[in-house]
Design a protein around this motif. Sequence first.
Motif, PDB file in Angstrom:
ATOM      1  N   TYR A  21       0.844  -1.195   0.000  1.00  0.00           N
ATOM      2  CA  TYR A  21       0.000   0.000   0.000  1.00  0.00           C
ATOM      3  C   TYR A  21       0.884   1.252   0.000  1.00  0.00           C
ATOM      4  CZ  TYR A  21      -3.923  -3.070   1.068  1.00  0.00           C
ATOM      5  OH  TYR A  21      -4.882  -4.061   1.021  1.00  0.00           O
ATOM      6  N   LEU A  22       0.663   2.138  -0.958  1.00  0.00           N
ATOM      7  CA  LEU A  22       1.414   3.385  -1.057  1.00  0.00           C
ATOM      8  C   LEU A  22       0.614   4.451  -0.329  1.00  0.00           C
ATOM      9  CD1 LEU A  22       2.482   3.100  -4.802  1.00  0.00           C
ATOM     10  CD2 LEU A  22       3.509   2.078  -2.756  1.00  0.00           C
ATOM     11  N   ILE A  23       1.115   4.867   0.835  1.00  0.00           N
ATOM     12  CA  ILE A  23       0.342   5.673   1.791  1.00  0.00           C
ATOM     13  C   ILE A  23       0.821   7.123   1.802  1.00  0.00           C
ATOM     14  CG2 ILE A  23      -0.343   5.858   4.201  1.00  0.00           C
ATOM     15  CD1 ILE A  23       0.538   2.823   4.404  1.00  0.00           C
ATOM     16  N   PRO A  24       0.043   8.057   1.254  1.00  0.00           N
ATOM     17  CA  PRO A  24       0.424   9.474   1.294  1.00  0.00           C
ATOM     18  C   PRO A  24       0.396  10.005   2.724  1.00  0.00           C
ATOM     19  CG  PRO A  24      -1.230   9.056  -0.392  1.00  0.00           C
ATOM     20  CD  PRO A  24      -1.188   7.847   0.496  1.00  0.00           C
ATOM     21  N   LEU A  96       5.386  -9.259   2.957  1.00  0.00           N
ATOM     22  CA  LEU A  96       4.340  -9.316   1.939  1.00  0.00           C
ATOM     23  C   LEU A  96       4.381 -10.649   1.208  1.00  0.00           C
ATOM     24  CD1 LEU A  96       2.066  -8.101   0.292  1.00  0.00           C
ATOM     25  CD2 LEU A  96       3.765  -6.837  -1.046  1.00  0.00           C
ATOM     26  N   GLU A  97       5.573 -11.139   0.952  1.00  0.00           N
ATOM     27  CA  GLU A  97       5.705 -12.431   0.292  1.00  0.00           C
ATOM     28  C   GLU A  97       5.128 -13.550   1.155  1.00  0.00           C
ATOM     29  OE1 GLU A  97       9.445 -13.121  -2.020  1.00  0.00           O
ATOM     30  OE2 GLU A  97      10.092 -11.285  -1.003  1.00  0.00           O
ATOM     31  N   LYS A  98       5.068 -13.323   2.464  1.00  0.00           N
ATOM     32  CA  LYS A  98       4.498 -14.306   3.393  1.00  0.00           C
ATOM     33  C   LYS A  98       2.997 -14.083   3.617  1.00  0.00           C
ATOM     34  CE  LYS A  98       8.789 -15.100   5.983  1.00  0.00           C
ATOM     35  NZ  LYS A  98       9.446 -15.017   7.322  1.00  0.00           N
ATOM     36  N   GLY A  99       2.444 -13.082   2.902  1.00  0.00           N
ATOM     37  CA  GLY A  99       1.014 -12.853   2.989  1.00  0.00           C
ATOM     38  C   GLY A  99       0.565 -11.744   3.915  1.00  0.00           C
ATOM     39  N   GLU A 100       1.507 -10.926   4.410  1.00  0.00           N
ATOM     40  CA  GLU A 100       1.159  -9.814   5.297  1.00  0.00           C
ATOM     41  C   GLU A 100       1.214  -8.496   4.527  1.00  0.00           C
ATOM     42  OE1 GLU A 100       2.896  -9.845   9.295  1.00  0.00           O
ATOM     43  OE2 GLU A 100       3.952 -11.680   8.698  1.00  0.00           O
ATOM     44  N   PRO A 101       0.213  -7.620   4.684  1.00  0.00           N
ATOM     45  CA  PRO A 101       0.229  -6.336   3.963  1.00  0.00           C
ATOM     46  C   PRO A 101       1.375  -5.460   4.441  1.00  0.00           C
ATOM     47  CG  PRO A 101      -1.482  -6.332   5.631  1.00  0.00           C
ATOM     48  CD  PRO A 101      -0.960  -7.746   5.570  1.00  0.00           C
ATOM     49  N   MET A 102       1.892  -4.656   3.528  1.00  0.00           N
ATOM     50  CA  MET A 102       2.958  -3.714   3.862  1.00  0.00           C
ATOM     51  C   MET A 102       2.589  -2.321   3.354  1.00  0.00           C
ATOM     52  SD  MET A 102       6.496  -5.848   3.102  1.00  0.00           S
ATOM     53  CE  MET A 102       7.497  -4.557   3.879  1.00  0.00           C
ATOM     54  N   GLY A 103       3.212  -1.308   3.936  1.00  0.00           N
ATOM     55  CA  GLY A 103       2.947   0.056   3.512  1.00  0.00           C
ATOM     56  C   GLY A 103       4.231   0.808   3.220  1.00  0.00           C
ATOM     57  N   VAL A 104       4.167   1.759   2.285  1.00  0.00           N
ATOM     58  CA  VAL A 104       5.287   2.646   1.977  1.00  0.00           C
ATOM     59  C   VAL A 104       4.866   4.063   2.355  1.00  0.00           C
ATOM     60  CG1 VAL A 104       6.827   3.553   0.196  1.00  0.00           C
ATOM     61  CG2 VAL A 104       6.034   1.182   0.059  1.00  0.00           C
ATOM     62  N   ALA A 120      11.021   0.190  -3.859  1.00  0.00           N
ATOM     63  CA  ALA A 120      10.229  -0.893  -3.271  1.00  0.00           C
ATOM     64  C   ALA A 120       9.114  -1.313  -4.218  1.00  0.00           C
ATOM     65  CB  ALA A 120       9.644  -0.444  -1.930  1.00  0.00           C
ATOM     66  N   VAL A 121       8.509  -0.327  -4.887  1.00  0.00           N
ATOM     67  CA  VAL A 121       7.429  -0.617  -5.838  1.00  0.00           C
ATOM     68  C   VAL A 121       7.981  -1.418  -7.017  1.00  0.00           C
ATOM     69  CG1 VAL A 121       5.665   0.372  -7.324  1.00  0.00           C
ATOM     70  CG2 VAL A 121       6.218   1.487  -5.151  1.00  0.00           C
ATOM     71  N   GLU A 122       9.156  -1.047  -7.479  1.00  0.00           N
ATOM     72  CA  GLU A 122       9.792  -1.769  -8.583  1.00  0.00           C
ATOM     73  C   GLU A 122      10.003  -3.238  -8.220  1.00  0.00           C
ATOM     74  OE1 GLU A 122      13.882  -1.537 -11.305  1.00  0.00           O
ATOM     75  OE2 GLU A 122      13.742  -0.427  -9.427  1.00  0.00           O
ATOM     76  N   ILE A 123      10.462  -3.481  -7.006  1.00  0.00           N
ATOM     77  CA  ILE A 123      10.695  -4.853  -6.553  1.00  0.00           C
ATOM     78  C   ILE A 123       9.381  -5.623  -6.468  1.00  0.00           C
ATOM     79  CG2 ILE A 123      11.473  -6.254  -4.597  1.00  0.00           C
ATOM     80  CD1 ILE A 123      13.526  -4.011  -4.034  1.00  0.00           C
ATOM     81  N   ALA A 124       8.322  -4.946  -6.000  1.00  0.00           N
ATOM     82  CA  ALA A 124       7.016  -5.600  -5.896  1.00  0.00           C
ATOM     83  C   ALA A 124       6.542  -6.091  -7.253  1.00  0.00           C
ATOM     84  CB  ALA A 124       6.004  -4.631  -5.295  1.00  0.00           C
ATOM     85  N   HIS A 125       6.706  -5.280  -8.273  1.00  0.00           N
ATOM     86  CA  HIS A 125       6.275  -5.683  -9.611  1.00  0.00           C
ATOM     87  C   HIS A 125       7.131  -6.842 -10.139  1.00  0.00           C
ATOM     88  CE1 HIS A 125       3.157  -2.756 -10.322  1.00  0.00           C
ATOM     89  NE2 HIS A 125       3.957  -1.758  -9.963  1.00  0.00           N
ATOM     90  N   LYS A 126       8.422  -6.807  -9.852  1.00  0.00           N
ATOM     91  CA  LYS A 126       9.296  -7.891 -10.295  1.00  0.00           C
ATOM     92  C   LYS A 126       8.912  -9.218  -9.649  1.00  0.00           C
ATOM     93  CE  LYS A 126      13.408  -5.175 -11.450  1.00  0.00           C
ATOM     94  NZ  LYS A 126      14.832  -4.877 -11.110  1.00  0.00           N
ATOM     95  N   LYS A 127       8.398  -9.141  -8.419  1.00  0.00           N
ATOM     96  CA  LYS A 127       8.005 -10.339  -7.692  1.00  0.00           C
ATOM     97  C   LYS A 127       6.523 -10.671  -7.885  1.00  0.00           C
ATOM     98  CE  LYS A 127      11.469  -9.936  -3.989  1.00  0.00           C
ATOM     99  NZ  LYS A 127      12.031 -11.300  -4.088  1.00  0.00           N
ATOM    100  N   ASN A 128       5.871  -9.912  -8.774  1.00  0.00           N
ATOM    101  CA  ASN A 128       4.452 -10.135  -9.077  1.00  0.00           C
ATOM    102  C   ASN A 128       3.571  -9.978  -7.838  1.00  0.00           C
ATOM    103  OD1 ASN A 128       2.412 -10.626 -11.002  1.00  0.00           O
ATOM    104  ND2 ASN A 128       2.323 -12.797 -10.454  1.00  0.00           N
ATOM    105  N   LEU A 129       3.899  -8.986  -7.013  1.00  0.00           N
ATOM    106  CA  LEU A 129       3.125  -8.684  -5.811  1.00  0.00           C
ATOM    107  C   LEU A 129       2.214  -7.487  -6.093  1.00  0.00           C
ATOM    108  CD1 LEU A 129       6.058  -8.977  -3.248  1.00  0.00           C
ATOM    109  CD2 LEU A 129       4.234 -10.659  -3.619  1.00  0.00           C
ATOM    110  N   LYS A 130       1.053  -7.480  -5.521  1.00  0.00           N
ATOM    111  CA  LYS A 130       0.077  -6.431  -5.807  1.00  0.00           C
ATOM    112  C   LYS A 130       0.477  -5.108  -5.168  1.00  0.00           C
ATOM    113  CE  LYS A 130      -4.863  -5.555  -6.135  1.00  0.00           C
ATOM    114  NZ  LYS A 130      -6.210  -6.151  -6.021  1.00  0.00           N
ATOM    115  N   VAL A 131       0.287  -4.021  -5.923  1.00  0.00           N
ATOM    116  CA  VAL A 131       0.576  -2.663  -5.451  1.00  0.00           C
ATOM    117  C   VAL A 131      -0.722  -1.867  -5.463  1.00  0.00           C
ATOM    118  CG1 VAL A 131       1.828  -0.523  -5.916  1.00  0.00           C
ATOM    119  CG2 VAL A 131       2.929  -2.740  -6.341  1.00  0.00           C
ATOM    120  N   ILE A 132      -1.031  -1.199  -4.341  1.00  0.00           N
ATOM    121  CA  ILE A 132      -2.268  -0.417  -4.243  1.00  0.00           C
ATOM    122  C   ILE A 132      -1.935   1.016  -3.801  1.00  0.00           C
ATOM    123  CG2 ILE A 132      -4.502  -0.157  -3.091  1.00  0.00           C
ATOM    124  CD1 ILE A 132      -4.610  -3.161  -2.747  1.00  0.00           C
TER     125      ILE A 132
END
Length: 251
Positions: A21-24, A96-104, A120-132
């Motif tokens: 989760y990208l948190i402003p 996040l890879e273990k199933g726990e939500p994370m925030g930036v 961090a967002v770049e890595i998430a996409h490389k690992k096919n993890l969802k970005v919100i």
Amino acid sequence: MRFTAQNKILMEKEKIEPALYLIPSPIGDTPSENVLPAYNAAIVRNIRHFIVESRKSAVRFLSRIITDFNAEDYDFTELSEHTDEKADLSKILLPLEKGEPMGVISDAGCPAVGDPGSRAVEIAHKKNLKVIPLVGPNSIILSLMSSGFNGQNFAFNGYLPIKNGEREGKIKMLESRAYKENQTQIFIEAPYRNQKLFEAILKTCRGETRLCLAQGITTKDEFIKTMRISDWKKSPPKELGKIPMIFLLYK
């Protein structure tokens, strides 16, 4: 009131979808409720692992939106401009890879925009993890909205060179691009160098070129004004230091 998924998450604390989760966060000391939806706070309350620009700023932000906040209950990983570009970040999203939500969380405004959180967002996409991405203030977009310049074609150029000569050359190049490409040019500077950059712009640009200064957006010190360079020379603002500023150039 119509019952929706969003209403439900605001009404009760429940497990949220595992994602990055990208948190402003607010800009300056602006109250969170003035610029952030209540939905964001509901999401944040369900996250325990955060990637932050600085732990101190993140703790201050979280303590403003979580009434029973205790920093010891949370996990913080710093990712800032001081993080080595060659640092191994392959495990930064392990929760996040273990199933726990994370925030930036950025120090101010939207993470990953003019901000190191993008790694961090770049890595998430490389690992096919969802970005919100969550809704919140972004000084770059807000300054563009309020400048009166072209919002269909624009470029964010980050920081300009510091050295004399190099800085003026970059300004001249951006001004030329504004005319040739009909493109709004946006850039920033460290607050203590705002005045020097402003003076360099006045010295370098054509009199008819327009400059917008957008400072302290959403805060009590907000200042937004667009004038031609020739007019800025006649009516320059007072000292520009201490408060973050966005500079926008257009034909």
